[in-house]
Design an enzyme around this catalytic site. Sequence first.
Site, PDB file in Angstrom:
ATOM      1  CG  ASP A  67     -18.921  48.591 -15.397  1.00  0.00           C
ATOM      2  OD1 ASP A  67     -19.483  49.705 -15.393  1.00  0.00           O
ATOM      3  OD2 ASP A  67     -18.004  48.305 -14.629  1.00  0.00           O
ATOM      4  CG  ASP A 136     -11.509  43.063  -6.484  1.00  0.00           C
ATOM      5  OD1 ASP A 136     -11.453  44.092  -7.194  1.00  0.00           O
ATOM      6  OD2 ASP A 136     -12.397  42.204  -6.621  1.00  0.00           O
ATOM      7  CG  HIS A 138     -13.035  45.419  -9.856  1.00  0.00           C
ATOM      8  ND1 HIS A 138     -13.495  45.175  -8.582  1.00  0.00           N
ATOM      9  CD2 HIS A 138     -13.738  46.502 -10.285  1.00  0.00           C
ATOM     10  CE1 HIS A 138     -14.419  46.060  -8.265  1.00  0.00           C
ATOM     11  NE2 HIS A 138     -14.582  46.879  -9.277  1.00  0.00           N
ATOM     12  CD  GLU A 143     -14.921  41.545  -9.410  1.00  0.00           C
ATOM     13  OE1 GLU A 143     -13.837  42.021  -9.042  1.00  0.00           O
ATOM     14  OE2 GLU A 143     -16.007  41.827  -8.849  1.00  0.00           O
TER      15      GLU A 143
HETATM   16  C1  GLP Z   1     -17.250  49.522  -9.512  1.00  0.00           C
HETATM   17  C2  GLP Z   1     -17.172  49.831 -11.017  1.00  0.00           C
HETATM   18  C3  GLP Z   1     -15.779  50.223 -11.429  1.00  0.00           C
HETATM   19  C4  GLP Z   1     -15.211  51.174 -10.392  1.00  0.00           C
HETATM   20  C5  GLP Z   1     -14.986  50.453  -9.092  1.00  0.00           C
HETATM   21  C6  GLP Z   1     -14.495  51.377  -7.973  1.00  0.00           C
HETATM   22  O1  GLP Z   1     -17.495  48.229  -9.195  1.00  0.00           O
HETATM   23  N1  GLP Z   1     -17.639  48.792 -11.857  1.00  0.00           N
HETATM   24  O2  GLP Z   1     -15.815  50.830 -12.711  1.00  0.00           O
HETATM   25  O3  GLP Z   1     -13.969  51.659 -10.834  1.00  0.00           O
HETATM   26  O4  GLP Z   1     -16.133  49.753  -8.694  1.00  0.00           O
HETATM   27  O5  GLP Z   1     -15.536  52.169  -7.498  1.00  0.00           O
HETATM   28  P1  GLP Z   1     -15.326  53.433  -6.586  1.00  0.00           P
HETATM   29  O6  GLP Z   1     -14.749  54.464  -7.459  1.00  0.00           O
HETATM   30  O7  GLP Z   1     -16.682  53.784  -6.086  1.00  0.00           O
HETATM   31  O8  GLP Z   1     -14.399  53.017  -5.507  1.00  0.00           O
END
Ligand code: GLP
Length: 260
Positions: A67, A136, A138, A143
């Site tokens: 992304d 959440d 995602h 989302e």
């Molecule tokens: C971000 C990314 C995701 C990631 C998620 C969790 O928003 N777009 O790809 O898996 O949040 O992030 P973290 O691993 O820092 O908790």
Amino acid sequence: MEIVIHESPEQLARLAASVITDTLRTEPHPVLGLATGSSPLPIYAELIRLHRTDNLSFAHATAFTLDEYVGLPPDHPQSYHQVIREELTTHIDIPDTAVHSPDGDLTRITTAGERYEQDITAAGGIDVQILGIGTDGHIAFNEPGSSLRSRTRIKTLTNQTRQDNARFFDTLNDVPIHALTQGLGTILEARHVVLIATGQAKADAVAAMIEGPLTAACPGSVLQLHNRATILIDEAAAAKLQHADYYRTSYERKPSWQRL
Ligand code: GLP
């Protein structure tokens, strides 16, 4: 789904890195899907270590990030274009031109999703997709409410996600409100997905993903449809799983010839 619960995030990272290592050593043109966020960092540290000490080469690999924030220039320190270079790709021997991320430039935004899908297809599809999960539920930036067959497109970030990611920016207001993200349908086409989640903050999302219903309300639950999904979690992230003992036992009893 194969669920592996382990106390140590470093051990989980070694397991994830072993999947990538196998792919690099068996595929002539390996295609890696890379996640940003904090969760995969131990995996990337391990891959960098293997590159330095074990001659693990990424020279023939192609990489796609999941992304990208909309509106951040590629050289912005928090653009995923930049983050993945900082965290992984400038420390290994993958050619810089082989590291792709969605084009978040506002002037070209309407075609960015389709172009990214075409690039992934032209590379032959993703062999291994590394994933994290948001609090959440995602995955990538899909989302809650994301279509289970969605393709790369623009999404509006939830307030929760913006707050979670505000730690990387000076203020909450600096967190973009839109992102381009591979869709759930795109992620399902990766030949192997490896999701890593650690810490108590992920326990609800992990339980919903693995043991909840298949629902757009928890986008990670779409991985229940994947035929090769490896879920690597520590004890804290596993805390709300009803069948944790079964997952531990099955991993202990995994036939020795069977790889992740
Ligand atoms: C971000 C990314 C995701 C990631 C998620 C969790 O928003 N777009 O790809 O898996 O949040 O992030 P973290 O691993 O820092 O908790």
